[in-house]
Design a protein around this motif. Structure first.
Motif, PDB file in Angstrom:
ATOM      1  N   TRP A  19      -0.670  -6.647  48.211  1.00 24.61           N
ATOM      2  CA  TRP A  19      -1.230  -5.728  47.225  1.00 24.61           C
ATOM      3  C   TRP A  19      -2.744  -5.859  47.135  1.00 24.61           C
ATOM      4  N   GLN A  20      -3.246  -7.089  47.312  1.00 28.29           N
ATOM      5  CA  GLN A  20      -4.687  -7.331  47.182  1.00 28.29           C
ATOM      6  C   GLN A  20      -5.491  -6.601  48.256  1.00 28.29           C
ATOM      7  N   GLN A  21      -4.847  -6.200  49.338  1.00 28.54           N
ATOM      8  CA  GLN A  21      -5.561  -5.505  50.405  1.00 28.54           C
ATOM      9  C   GLN A  21      -5.684  -4.000  50.152  1.00 28.54           C
ATOM     10  N   LEU A  22      -5.107  -3.537  49.052  1.00 22.78           N
ATOM     11  CA  LEU A  22      -5.066  -2.102  48.768  1.00 22.78           C
ATOM     12  C   LEU A  22      -5.960  -1.746  47.585  1.00 22.78           C
ATOM     13  N   VAL A  67       5.288   7.829  42.592  1.00 16.36           N
ATOM     14  CA  VAL A  67       3.944   8.407  42.593  1.00 16.36           C
ATOM     15  C   VAL A  67       3.266   8.067  43.911  1.00 16.36           C
ATOM     16  N   ILE A  68       2.623   9.065  44.515  1.00 12.83           N
ATOM     17  CA  ILE A  68       1.881   8.859  45.768  1.00 12.83           C
ATOM     18  C   ILE A  68       0.393   9.000  45.465  1.00 12.83           C
ATOM     19  N   GLN A  69      -0.377   7.966  45.863  1.00 14.95           N
ATOM     20  CA  GLN A  69      -1.822   7.989  45.676  1.00 14.95           C
ATOM     21  C   GLN A  69      -2.524   7.745  47.000  1.00 14.95           C
ATOM     22  N   GLN A  70      -3.682   8.370  47.133  1.00 12.49           N
ATOM     23  CA  GLN A  70      -4.521   8.026  48.272  1.00 12.49           C
ATOM     24  C   GLN A  70      -5.051   6.618  48.046  1.00 12.49           C
ATOM     25  N   GLY A  71      -5.255   5.889  49.129  1.00 13.62           N
ATOM     26  CA  GLY A  71      -5.741   4.523  48.982  1.00 13.62           C
ATOM     27  C   GLY A  71      -6.534   4.065  50.194  1.00 13.62           C
ATOM     28  N   ARG A  72      -7.067   2.892  50.063  1.00 10.72           N
ATOM     29  CA  ARG A  72      -7.810   2.255  51.153  1.00 10.72           C
ATOM     30  C   ARG A  72      -7.168   0.902  51.412  1.00 10.72           C
ATOM     31  N   TRP A  73      -6.813   0.654  52.679  1.00 12.75           N
ATOM     32  CA  TRP A  73      -6.191  -0.611  53.065  1.00 12.75           C
ATOM     33  C   TRP A  73      -7.137  -1.361  53.994  1.00 12.75           C
ATOM     34  N   VAL A  74      -7.526  -2.557  53.593  1.00 15.55           N
ATOM     35  CA  VAL A  74      -8.328  -3.438  54.446  1.00 15.55           C
ATOM     36  C   VAL A  74      -7.398  -4.511  54.985  1.00 15.55           C
ATOM     37  N   GLY A 108     -10.700  -1.198  57.881  1.00 15.06           N
ATOM     38  CA  GLY A 108     -10.305  -0.332  56.778  1.00 15.06           C
ATOM     39  C   GLY A 108      -9.521   0.877  57.245  1.00 15.06           C
ATOM     40  N   HIS A 109      -8.535   1.285  56.467  1.00 11.49           N
ATOM     41  CA  HIS A 109      -7.687   2.426  56.810  1.00 11.49           C
ATOM     42  C   HIS A 109      -7.494   3.293  55.569  1.00 11.49           C
ATOM     43  N   ASP A 110      -7.666   4.599  55.737  1.00 18.59           N
ATOM     44  CA  ASP A 110      -7.286   5.528  54.673  1.00 18.59           C
ATOM     45  C   ASP A 110      -5.774   5.735  54.735  1.00 18.59           C
ATOM     46  N   VAL A 111      -5.111   5.509  53.619  1.00 16.10           N
ATOM     47  CA  VAL A 111      -3.648   5.532  53.599  1.00 16.10           C
ATOM     48  C   VAL A 111      -3.146   6.276  52.367  1.00 16.10           C
ATOM     49  N   VAL A 134       5.108   5.207  58.562  1.00 19.64           N
ATOM     50  CA  VAL A 134       5.066   4.157  57.543  1.00 19.64           C
ATOM     51  C   VAL A 134       4.327   2.962  58.128  1.00 19.64           C
ATOM     52  N   GLU A 135       3.254   2.529  57.443  1.00 21.67           N
ATOM     53  CA  GLU A 135       2.454   1.405  57.929  1.00 21.67           C
ATOM     54  C   GLU A 135       3.042   0.062  57.508  1.00 21.67           C
ATOM     55  N   GLY A 136       3.637   0.020  56.314  1.00 19.73           N
ATOM     56  CA  GLY A 136       4.190  -1.250  55.856  1.00 19.73           C
ATOM     57  C   GLY A 136       4.718  -1.178  54.442  1.00 19.73           C
ATOM     58  N   GLN A 137       5.285  -2.303  54.006  1.00 21.89           N
ATOM     59  CA  GLN A 137       5.862  -2.424  52.672  1.00 21.89           C
ATOM     60  C   GLN A 137       4.939  -3.276  51.808  1.00 21.89           C
ATOM     61  N   ILE A 138       4.771  -2.872  50.559  1.00 26.86           N
ATOM     62  CA  ILE A 138       3.858  -3.586  49.657  1.00 26.86           C
ATOM     63  C   ILE A 138       4.452  -4.935  49.258  1.00 26.86           C
ATOM     64  N   LEU A 139       3.620  -5.944  49.314  1.00 30.62           N
ATOM     65  CA  LEU A 139       4.014  -7.307  48.950  1.00 30.62           C
ATOM     66  C   LEU A 139       3.167  -7.789  47.778  1.00 30.62           C
ATOM     67  N   GLY A 140       3.825  -8.307  46.737  1.00 33.96           N
ATOM     68  CA  GLY A 140       3.092  -8.957  45.652  1.00 33.96           C
ATOM     69  C   GLY A 140       2.490  -8.025  44.624  1.00 33.96           C
TER      70      GLY A 140
END
Length: 428
Positions: free
Chosen positions: A199-202, A215-222, A228-231, A265-271
């Protein structure tokens, strides 16, 4: 939302729709002052436990919403309403459905999230029935009389107590959309490994959309390497939806894996700090738009197109892409359950993406899976008919696609082509 004060003051005279949510414990008699005009009545979110026996005095009533009220029985007064075709009692406390509560013109019956253990055989005497929403009850069987409902197209039985899907249900000639996840079936699903994204990477940004499941939100994943990735980030709600459990949806999304016509799908949220479950998905270009709008109450099971036009090559390309996605899903033992244009993103080149796994479920066994594929092929055939209706090609030029479409929707379920054959025919 209307007010009881305005109704009593006569300010709503001639209204065709009435929405009242003001803590009602009894049905206001003043509603009958609209008996010559009222077609849609929404009494959801009150504290009603019954409706008046003379409800049929609302002689033009076609649509009734009574969700989120503490009804324990589906009111028998409904059965006397001659024009009533939509009945919605979601998230009540209904235990009993009387045969006398079924209106003669019934097309849509929504009883999601109640306490129903059985349904009357008389439900099979509703010849106009098209949509039956029963997710989140205590059912372990359906009345076999439903097999006589030859117009029944959409059935939701997720999150009940079914130990098997009735084979007679899968053989029904018009059935095209079936949701059944969250039942004690011995499904053959094996969980695919998926990347865990802390979660901290988002970093979350604007909301892109919100549905019943989350709910779907735009986000940034490092990521771990600092890239960095727009997700797009989807956080799932825990509540039951009309299709079933959002967590079943997430499991199907993960199991679907990668395909050019599915949203990656890039991945599953952890934490997550509130232990929310969620997925990180590739951000889709805004050049993709939704192919159609969901069905209206009047269209029941048919999507609404807003003047979309495409040439024959584009129709073929869209159809081929979606058929390929379905072939991929069924090869993995996944039934999408909601194959509709409103769940498809597309652009004018004909590129397409199938989304929304809210009704998806895993095969209980391989034999049932083959029948489930035949049911989903009918949904694809309906989609093809809609695409062809958006096409300006001549009848002779479209003849081959028309022939394929007819095979997909034929009443003999076992004579329909599989998705592998459809893909081959479309040249995908």
């Amino acid at each position: 939302m209307h007010t009881l004060a305005d109704l009593r003051a006569g300010k709503l005279a001639g209204a065709t729709r009435l929405d009242l949510s003001c803590g009602l414990t009894t049905f206001p008699d003043e509603i009958f002052s609209l008996s010559d005009s009222l077609q849609v009545l929404n009494l959801s979110g009150n504290r009603l436990t019954e409706l008046p026996a003379d409800l049929h005095r609302l002689k033009h009533l076609k649509i009734l919403f009574c969700s989120n009220n503490p009804f324990t029985r589906l009111p028998e007064a409904l059965g006397q309403c001659e024009q009533l075709f939509f009945v919605g009692f979601k998230a009540c406390e209904i235990v009993e459905v009387s045969p006398r509560s079924l209106p003669p013109q019934l097309r849509s019956l929504v009883l999601t999230d109640n306490r129903i253990e059985s349904l009357p055989d008389e439900l099979g005497h509703c010849p106009h029935l098209q949509k039956l929403m029963l997710a989140g009850n205590r059912l372990s069987s359906l009345p076999e009389s439903l097999a006589a409902c030859h117009r029944l197209e959409l059935v939701r039985i997720s999150a009940n107590g079914f130990r098997q899907i009735p084979h007679w249900l899968l053989k029904m000639p018009a059935l095209a959309w079936l949701a059944f996840a969250g039942n004690p079936l011995n499904d053959i699903h094996t969980q695919n490994p998926i990347q865990q994204i802390p979660w901290q990477q988002l970093t979350l940004q604007q909301v892109l959309g919100e549905g019943a499941s989350g709910v779907i939100q735009q986000g940034r994943w490092v990521d771990d390497d600092g890239a960095g990735h727009d997700v797009a980030v989807k956080l799932y709600k825990g509540e039951l939806t009309s299709d079933g459990s959002p967590l079943n949806e997430m499991a199907a999304c993960i199991a679907a894996g990668q395909h050019p016509n599915l949203i990656p799908v890039e991945g599953q949220i952890l934490g997550h700090p509130q232990q929310a479950r969620g997925l990180v998905m590739q951000l889709i270009s805004p050049t993709y738009v939704t192919l159609a709008r969901p069905p209206s109450l009047e269209s029941c099971t048919r999507d609404i197109y807003d003047g979309t036009r495409m040439d024959l090559a584009t129709v073929r390309r869209v159809a081929a892409g979606i058929a390929a996605a379905c072939r991929h899903l069924h090869a993995r033992g996944i039934n999408h359950g909601d194959l509709y244009a409103h769940n498809i993103l597309w652009k004018e080149t004909g590129d397409s993406l199938l989304g929304d796994f809210g009704a998806a479920a895993f095969y209980p066994d391989q034999d049932t899976g083959q029948m489930l594929e035949s049911v989903e092929v009918r949904a694809f055939g309906i989609l093809m008919a809609e695409l062809l209706a958006c096409c300006d090609a001549s009848e002779s030029d479209a003849a081959a696609l028309q022939a394929l479409q007819a095979r997909c929707v034929q009443h003999d379920v076992m004579q329909r082509p599989g998705f592998a054959e459809i893909v081959q025919t479309l040249g995908a």
